[in-house]
Design an enzyme around this catalytic site. Structure first.
Site, PDB file in Angstrom:
ATOM      1  N   HIS A 407      -6.643 -69.436  15.819  1.00 52.52           N
ATOM      2  CA  HIS A 407      -6.165 -68.731  14.909  1.00 52.52           C
ATOM      3  C   HIS A 407      -5.258 -67.626  15.593  1.00 52.52           C
ATOM      4  O   HIS A 407      -4.379 -67.174  14.549  1.00 52.52           O
ATOM      5  CB  HIS A 407      -7.474 -67.975  14.605  1.00 52.52           C
ATOM      6  CG  HIS A 407      -7.092 -66.867  13.318  1.00 52.52           C
ATOM      7  ND1 HIS A 407      -7.491 -67.268  11.998  1.00 52.52           N
ATOM      8  CD2 HIS A 407      -6.673 -65.349  13.492  1.00 52.52           C
ATOM      9  CE1 HIS A 407      -7.289 -66.083  11.048  1.00 52.52           C
ATOM     10  NE2 HIS A 407      -6.875 -65.196  11.946  1.00 52.52           N
ATOM     11  N   GLU A 408      -5.435 -67.036  16.690  1.00 56.46           N
ATOM     12  CA  GLU A 408      -4.459 -65.848  17.098  1.00 56.46           C
ATOM     13  C   GLU A 408      -3.300 -66.519  17.530  1.00 56.46           C
ATOM     14  O   GLU A 408      -2.162 -65.906  17.511  1.00 56.46           O
ATOM     15  CB  GLU A 408      -5.346 -65.358  18.222  1.00 56.46           C
ATOM     16  CG  GLU A 408      -6.565 -64.650  18.152  1.00 56.46           C
ATOM     17  CD  GLU A 408      -6.606 -63.793  16.759  1.00 56.46           C
ATOM     18  OE1 GLU A 408      -5.644 -63.257  16.522  1.00 56.46           O
ATOM     19  OE2 GLU A 408      -7.593 -63.780  16.341  1.00 56.46           O
ATOM     20  N   HIS A 411      -0.873 -66.570  14.621  1.00 56.73           N
ATOM     21  CA  HIS A 411      -0.266 -65.305  14.307  1.00 56.73           C
ATOM     22  C   HIS A 411       0.869 -65.345  14.954  1.00 56.73           C
ATOM     23  O   HIS A 411       1.826 -64.142  14.603  1.00 56.73           O
ATOM     24  CB  HIS A 411      -1.151 -64.247  14.872  1.00 56.73           C
ATOM     25  CG  HIS A 411      -2.192 -64.073  13.678  1.00 56.73           C
ATOM     26  ND1 HIS A 411      -1.935 -63.795  12.361  1.00 56.73           N
ATOM     27  CD2 HIS A 411      -3.509 -63.652  13.916  1.00 56.73           C
ATOM     28  CE1 HIS A 411      -3.017 -63.442  11.859  1.00 56.73           C
ATOM     29  NE2 HIS A 411      -4.081 -63.553  12.638  1.00 56.73           N
ATOM     30  N   GLU A 430      -3.093 -63.296   7.548  1.00 54.57           N
ATOM     31  CA  GLU A 430      -4.417 -63.789   7.724  1.00 54.57           C
ATOM     32  C   GLU A 430      -4.523 -65.193   7.113  1.00 54.57           C
ATOM     33  O   GLU A 430      -5.560 -66.084   7.538  1.00 54.57           O
ATOM     34  CB  GLU A 430      -5.558 -62.892   7.350  1.00 54.57           C
ATOM     35  CG  GLU A 430      -5.323 -61.658   8.194  1.00 54.57           C
ATOM     36  CD  GLU A 430      -5.560 -61.811   9.590  1.00 54.57           C
ATOM     37  OE1 GLU A 430      -5.867 -62.731  10.093  1.00 54.57           O
ATOM     38  OE2 GLU A 430      -5.379 -60.824  10.448  1.00 54.57           O
TER      39      GLU A 430
END
Length: 786
Positions: A407-408, A411, A430
């Site tokens: 997930h990170e 980003h 997000e």
């Protein structure tokens, strides 16, 4: 603008007048003092005047307001150490008696400080000064407005950059300070090392005149007598300041070994309590920072270089970091503590990667992260060049750590390389990261066949559906809207100031609606277009908008322009706004997918373990940053207990068996379940009105629940609390102590039980951990307990 904002409902002001003047580079020179819990020093701002935004044919503005898009592109320099001439010994006892500290509620009545305009202080800064054109109003002086909160500003002065030795080498006007700064900022990309060196030299040049300044709750205002326009205002200024121990951008705590540490997080007010800055998304800048701390500490920052400490006198060390890609000030971060670096080890298949055996993917992920770990209010977050992960993600199997890290990593594309021009459109960061999280995790598990990866993704979609359904039932409708400003999204005042809707509402910190609805919108589009078509477009989109700030329509318009007509019936920007982004509740297109989500293979396998196949709606797990029920635990728990349970199969049979069984009774055979399946299993069992201690003991033994990841253990703790399973209270205590980011909801469950022993457990655990907890989380829990 009313200075006395109500943090329970108000929008967060972004007051910097970025339309008139922009910070292009920051140079920070800071000392970290753990004894006083203060970070102090100076920050030098290099400014560019004038509105230089270049508009695209669409509604998008270039993220970096400069004369060249080249500044917006990633530059990947090799690590280096920029020479810094200031190697003064660390000292937290610098005398500031010559300056008057004027913070919130503090007024200078002595008449001794020439830096402050007392008439301005007495009357306060009017709301018009945040929103009006502060560029030139006849005889009025230009006002530089910076976002600032919870700081003690001690002195502001102009920097004499013309006094820097050798500065005449690259400037045509060695005696004109503003022209020197302009030419320094205009150096080509291939001279970035020289540029950083001169920024450092200029930051240490002597002052050439103190500037008038004032502070209020949300801003620092600076002016120079006689400077009526942004062009006349000094383009290099030095601010001497110190943070406050209670500042909301900085967390002072201790690691698991009890050693002190401090770190900055993406709090609701971002970094304005760490240094005065420009907060609006359009204010993109580069930076370099020198941070001094005791030699026993390691200083980590979101810099591009791999820094090494420089030893100073008296057992102090200096660390230097820099960033050459323009980024928002909110992406600056610092973490100072007794960290240990874990490096990957080359070992045979029979060896272990660290102190115990990890799966290959788990070992690879863990080798990227610094330890000792401390707990955060969120499970993870990402800023350039550094990822923070909570200890909660590191226990149990590798899946939770892997998915959070994926997930990170996502980003890096959505949130960093491409940002939202209006921060109320959080889904652009997000939602995309949540959708790509599954894609990246599937690739990381190289042993998975394509159909297995798809089944895992469908199971995760099922869990997210349940989570979203609960969130919309237990949160205010106005906070479920992804595009609350509608047609005014992206609009700012003439000065560049704006607000973040509900930015100060503590409930917003725990909400996931922008993660979940954003994820389901992208999933909907990928299914409608076909995944190959969708991801081919996404690559093109990232290439086109890399280094820019976008609004929702930029993505949607380009998407619709790049897909065949036959694949977009009933798809339009207006329809998507109406159904997905500008309405509360669950979007109608998603309502129609509910049955399909319940019928995915891995979910049905779980149903076979607990039920006759009937789909049941269980109250979902509330992860870190979770929502509604974390702030409304009473309502959420009551809703769950009213629901009717329908599970009747294996575990139900175990639960209903008499305590004494005949030996001929055969034992049930239970499937080995994935972590996400265990989450779903426990959610189903939470629907049972009664679960016997014998059944709970069997559950823990068969699935080794106390050794699973935090998501599984959270639901296990819910079962323990609901059924007052006293033998496992130790697991609840452990969770509340070691997984603080994920334990807020459990406090509500313990108090709602009205059982004296459980309530005592909750209060005791809170007292032991409240000093280490995130401030917002601690306030929420305190409201539950007292």
């Amino acid at each position: 603008m009313d200075k006395k904002l109500d943090p329970s409902r108000d929008d967060l002001p972004l007051v910097a007048n970025t339309s008139h003047i922009l910070v292009k580079h920051y140079v920070l020179d800071l000392d970290v003092d753990f004894e006083s819990q203060v970070i102090e020093g100076t920050i030098v701002l290099f400014l560019e005047s004038g509105n230089r935004f270049k508009k695209r044919s669409s509604s998008t503005e270039v993220a970096c307001p400069s004369e060249s898009n080249e500044a917006c592109k990633f530059r990947m320099p090799e690590p280096c150490q920029i020479p810094v001439t200031n190697t003064k010994t660390f000292s937290s006892k610098i005398g500031y008696n010559d300056f008057v500290i004027c913070g919130k509620g503090e007024k200078d009545t002595s008449g001794k400080d020439g830096n402050h305009d007392n008439q301005e202080q007495a009357s306060g800064i009017s709301s018009s000064k945040y929103c009006c054109d502060t560029g030139n109003h006849g005889s009025e002086e230009f006002l530089l407005v910076l976002d600032c909160c919870d700081l003690s500003v001690l002195k502001v002065e102009e920097v004499d950059v013309a006094a820097v030795p050798g500065i005449e080498k690259f400037t045509r006007s060695p005696k004109l300070r503003n022209q020197i700064v302009h030419e320094l900022m205009a150096l080509p990309a291939d001279r970035w090392r020289e540029q950083l060196d001169y920024y450092a030299r200029c930051s240490q040049a002597p002052g050439c005149g103190e500037l008038l300044f004032d502070t209020d709750t949300w801003s620092l205002q600076i002016r120079k007598t006689g400077a009526q326009t942004a062009t006349d205002f000094p383009h290099a200024i030095r601010i001497q300041y110190r943070t406050k121990p209670q500042g909301r951008s900085v967390t002072w705590t201790s690691d698991q070994s009890g050693r002190p540490c401090v770190y900055t997080v993406g709090s609701p007010i971002n970094n304005r309590a760490l240094f005065p800055c420009q907060e609006p998304p359009v204010a993109m800048s580069t930076w370099q920072a020198t941070v001094r701390a005791a030699a026993s500490f390691v200083v980590l920052m979101s810099g591009e270089n791999s820094a090494k400490p420089t030893q100073l006198q008296e057992d102090y060390s200096s660390w230097h970091y820099y960033v050459t890609m323009p980024m928002p000030a909110s992406t600056f971060t610092i973490a100072v503590g007794s960290w240990t670096e874990m490096k990957p080890e080359i070992c045979s298949s029979n060896d272990v990667a660290t102190e115990r055996s990890f799966s290959p993917s788990e070992a690879d992920f863990r080798s990227l992260i610094y330890l000792e770990w401390y707990d955060l209010k969120t499970s993870s977050f990402c800023i350039p060049h550094i990822v923070f992960l909570s200890q909660s993600t590191l226990t149990g199997m590798s899946q939770l750590c892997g998915t959070r890290l994926c997930h990170e990593i996502a980003h890096a594309w959505f949130g960093l390389a491409i940002g939202a021009r209006d921060w109320t459109e959080e889904w652009l960061s997000e939602g995309f990261a949540t959708h790509l999280e599954d894609v990246f995790w599937a690739k990381a598990q190289q042993q998975l066949a394509p159909h297995e990866a798809r089944e895992q993704q469908e199971l995760r979609a099922c869990l997210r559906w349940r989570r979203l359904q609960d969130e919309v039932q237990n949160s205010p409708e106005e906070m479920q809207v992804l595009r609350p400003n509608k047609e005014k999204t992206g609009h700012v005042s003439d000065s560049g100031s704006s607000v973040i809707r509900h930015g100060l509402n503590p409930e917003k910190v725990f909400m996931q609606v922008h993660y979940l609805k954003g994820y389901f919108l992208l999933r909907f589009l990928a299914k409608r277009l076909g995944e190959d078509t969708y991801f081919s477009f996404l690559r093109k989109f990232v290439h086109t908008f890399h280094g820019q700030l976008i609004l929702s329509q930029d993505f949607l318009q380009m998407l619709l322009e790049n897909i065949p007509e036959e694949k977009r019936p009933e798809l339009s920007v207006g329809n998507i706004f109406r159904d997905w982004l500008e309405s509360s509740g669950i979007p109608q297109p998603l309502q129609r997918e509910r049955q399909a989500l319940a019928e995915c293979g891995l979910a049905q396998q779980v149903s076979a373990e607990v039920s006759a196949g009937d789909a049941v709606h269980a109250f979902p797990f509330l992860p870190p940053r979770a929502v509604g029920p974390a702030l409304h635990p009473w309502r959420g728990a009551r809703d769950r207990r009213r629901r009717r349970a329908t599970t009747v199969a294996k575990w139900v049979r175990v639960n209903r068996r008499p305590r004494k069984r005949k030996r001929k009774d055969r034992e049930e055979v239970f499937e080995k379940l994935l972590p996400d399946q265990l989450v779903l299993l426990l959610e189903h069992l939470l629907e049972q009105k009664t679960v016997t201690p014998r059944t709970l003991q069997s559950l823990e033994r068969i699935y080794r629940l106390s050794e699973q990841d935090a998501e599984v253990r959270h639901r296990w703790c819910e079962l323990i609390v609901k059924h007052k399973y006293t033998k496992a209270y130790r697991d609840v205590e452990r969770f509340l102590q070691e997984d603080q980011a994920m334990g807020i909801y459990l406090y509500g469950e313990l108090m709602l039980s009205e059982d004296p022993r459980q309530q005592h457990l909750a209060r005791r655990c809170f007292e032991l951990s409240r000093e280490q907890m995130d401030k917002s989380s601690a306030e929420v829990v305190a409201e539950m307990l007292f």
